[in-house]
Motif scaffolding. Structure first.
Motif, short mmCIF file in Angstrom:
data_model
loop_
_atom_site.label_atom_id
_atom_site.label_comp_id
_atom_site.label_asym_id
_atom_site.label_seq_id
_atom_site.Cartn_x
_atom_site.Cartn_y
_atom_site.Cartn_z
N TYR A 1 26.34 -10.12 21.67
CA TYR A 1 26.31 -10.81 22.96
C TYR A 1 26.44 -9.72 24.03
O TYR A 1 26.80 -8.59 23.74
N CYS B 1 27.00 -20.82 16.18
CA CYS B 1 27.32 -20.33 17.53
C CYS B 1 26.25 -20.79 18.53
O CYS B 1 25.06 -20.53 18.34
N ARG B 2 26.69 -21.43 19.61
CA ARG B 2 25.75 -21.92 20.63
C ARG B 2 25.08 -20.75 21.35
O ARG B 2 23.92 -20.81 21.73
N CYS B 3 25.85 -19.69 21.59
CA CYS B 3 25.29 -18.56 22.35
C CYS B 3 24.25 -17.83 21.51
O CYS B 3 23.22 -17.40 22.01
N CYS C 1 31.84 -20.67 15.03
CA CYS C 1 32.17 -19.92 16.24
C CYS C 1 33.21 -20.67 17.09
O CYS C 1 33.06 -21.85 17.37
N CYS D 1 33.78 -20.24 25.49
CA CYS D 1 33.74 -19.01 24.70
C CYS D 1 33.45 -17.88 25.67
O CYS D 1 32.93 -18.10 26.76
N HIS D 2 33.76 -16.65 25.24
CA HIS D 2 33.65 -15.51 26.16
C HIS D 2 32.22 -15.25 26.60
O HIS D 2 32.00 -14.59 27.61
N ALA D 3 31.21 -15.75 25.83
CA ALA D 3 29.82 -15.44 26.15
C ALA D 3 29.10 -16.60 26.86
O ALA D 3 27.92 -16.50 27.17
N TRP E 1 33.22 -25.68 19.64
CA TRP E 1 33.18 -25.63 21.11
C TRP E 1 34.24 -26.56 21.70
O TRP E 1 34.30 -27.74 21.36
#
Ligand code: SF4
Ligand code: FES
Length: 387
Positions: free
Chosen positions: A199, A326-328, A251, A271-273, A255
């Motif tokens: 990321y 993970c969504r990102c 992840c 999340c951080h991203a 969420w």
């Protein structure tokens, strides 16, 4: 910021009515004296100049604690750049948080470590870029290796449990034996061999940073040898990069399930991203309570539960275990955050991951010097992404 620590493994059903923000990550600042090319801070961090005040942070800590938050990580950028860090730690401990400082060690000295002790900080994690001075300083773009060694020794001298974190990638993964020898010499209690998460700046540099499968095999074998040798004396955590797995990581444990990040300017993130995901408005603690953000904001609800999932996740029995990944990562690799994380080999987009690995390995390894090919996390480079 080096996001090495995984949130605690807590198996909970991912639904809005029963969740609490158990793990609070306070990203205090985007300021940082280092320039790691795998930093998970947003590429356009230079445009986010505003920082929450001490009073704002204390209100966030109070509100999150009242909702059940138990663990508080101080991160950044470099959290030591905040001169009120000791005040924030003191108040967080009074509120009953377990507190963890996630730092490069740059900006630390013995007086500050003593002040953290007075403030009753629980735990310090120091990151290194490599086991050798030359590579460490090249990757950090700063002459900091000797200072980090001195600070690691000082942290132990002051009686802290110490985590050393090494973010692994193609340039340093072959040093894994030296890395673990260094950790033994420094008397680390825990070592995180944290494979780079792709990321932010790491995504931008992924073709240069992704290790090869052969490198990973060698590193894993060596990590296991050291784990067996050290037993319980020094805990070694080693996780292979999920690009090489056939199932995705769960992840953030889902969420909006347990994890809440507050960015330096007060933006609340699941999340951080998440800042890079399109279509989110992202609430700010300056305008909303943590209670509202967690339970009511559209962005914290958008990927909760299973209703948002597409096939194959929607009907997959593993969706309660990995939340579709993970969504990102789904967004970065497929352009749609609702897709199955393409790390999963059931995803129709899985070939994208295979292609990413192939593209990375076609790059000739070049020295990790300050110039090309890596793009370093520097405000000057960030401005190019500010749009
Ligand atoms: Fe997980 Fe979705 Fe893959 Fe099933 S299809 S294993 S839920 S990512
Ligand atoms: Fe954003 Fe995984 S990093 S959901």
């Amino acid at each position: 910021m080096v996001m090495a620590g995984s949130p605690p493994k807590i198996n909970r059903f991912n639904d809005n009515t029963r969740t609490q923000p158990l793990w609070l990550l306070a990203g205090l600042t985007y300021a940082c004296p280092l320039q790691c090319p795998y930093c998970s801070n947003p590429l356009d961090f230079a445009k986010h100049k505003y920082e929450l005040s001490t009073e704002d942070w204390l209100r966030v800590f109070h509100e999150a604690r009242a909702m059940g938050a138990a663990q508080l990580g101080f991160s950044g950028g470099e959290p030591l750049a905040r001169r009120d860090l000791e005040v924030l730690i003191t108040e967080a401990r009074k509120l009953g948080y377990y507190t963890n400082l996630i730092t490069s060690g740059v900006g630390m000295d013995e007086d500050r470590i003593a002040a953290f002790k007075t403030a009753r900080l629980d735990h310090i994690q120091i990151s290194f870029q490599a086991a050798s001075e030359n590579l460490n300083n090249q990757l950090a773009s700063a002459d900091v290796f000797q200072h980090k060694l001195a600070m690691a020794r000082a942290v132990k001298k002051h009686g802290y449990p110490m985590v050393l974190c090494f973010v692994l990638h193609r340039y340093n993964i072959d040093q894994i034996g030296e890395i673990l020898d260094l950790a033994i010499e420094l008397k680390a209690d825990y070592v995180e061999l944290a494979t780079t998460q792709y990321y932010g700046w790491a995504w931008h540099n992924r073709n240069r940073l992704l290790p090869t499968r052969e490198q990973l095999k060698r590193a894993e074998a060596l990590a296991h040898q050291y784990q067996a040798r050290m037993g319980g004396k020094m805990k070694i955590y080693y996780v292979v990069p999920d690009y090489y797995e056939n199932r995705p990581k769960p992840c953030m444990n889902g969420w909006g399930n347990i994890f809440l990040t507050i960015a330096p300017d007060g933006t609340a993130l699941p999340c951080h991203a998440a800042r890079q995901l399109p279509g989110l408005t992202l609430p700010n603690v300056k305008n909303h309570s943590i209670e509202w953000i967690w339970h009511e904001s559209p962005d914290f609800n958008v990927f909760r539960g299973q209703g948002w999932m597409k096939e194959p996740c929607r009907s997959c029995p593993e969706r309660f275990k990995d939340f579709g990944g993970c969504r990102c990562q789904a967004y970065l690799l497929t352009g749609d955050a609702r897709n199955t994380d393409p790390v999963c080999d059931l995803s129709p987009h899985h070939p994208t991951v295979v292609d990413t690995i192939t593209a990375a390995h076609q790059q000739t390894p070049l020295p990790a010097n300050k110039n090309k090919p890596l793009i370093f996390r520097h405000p000057r480079n960030s401005k190019k992404f500010c749009g």
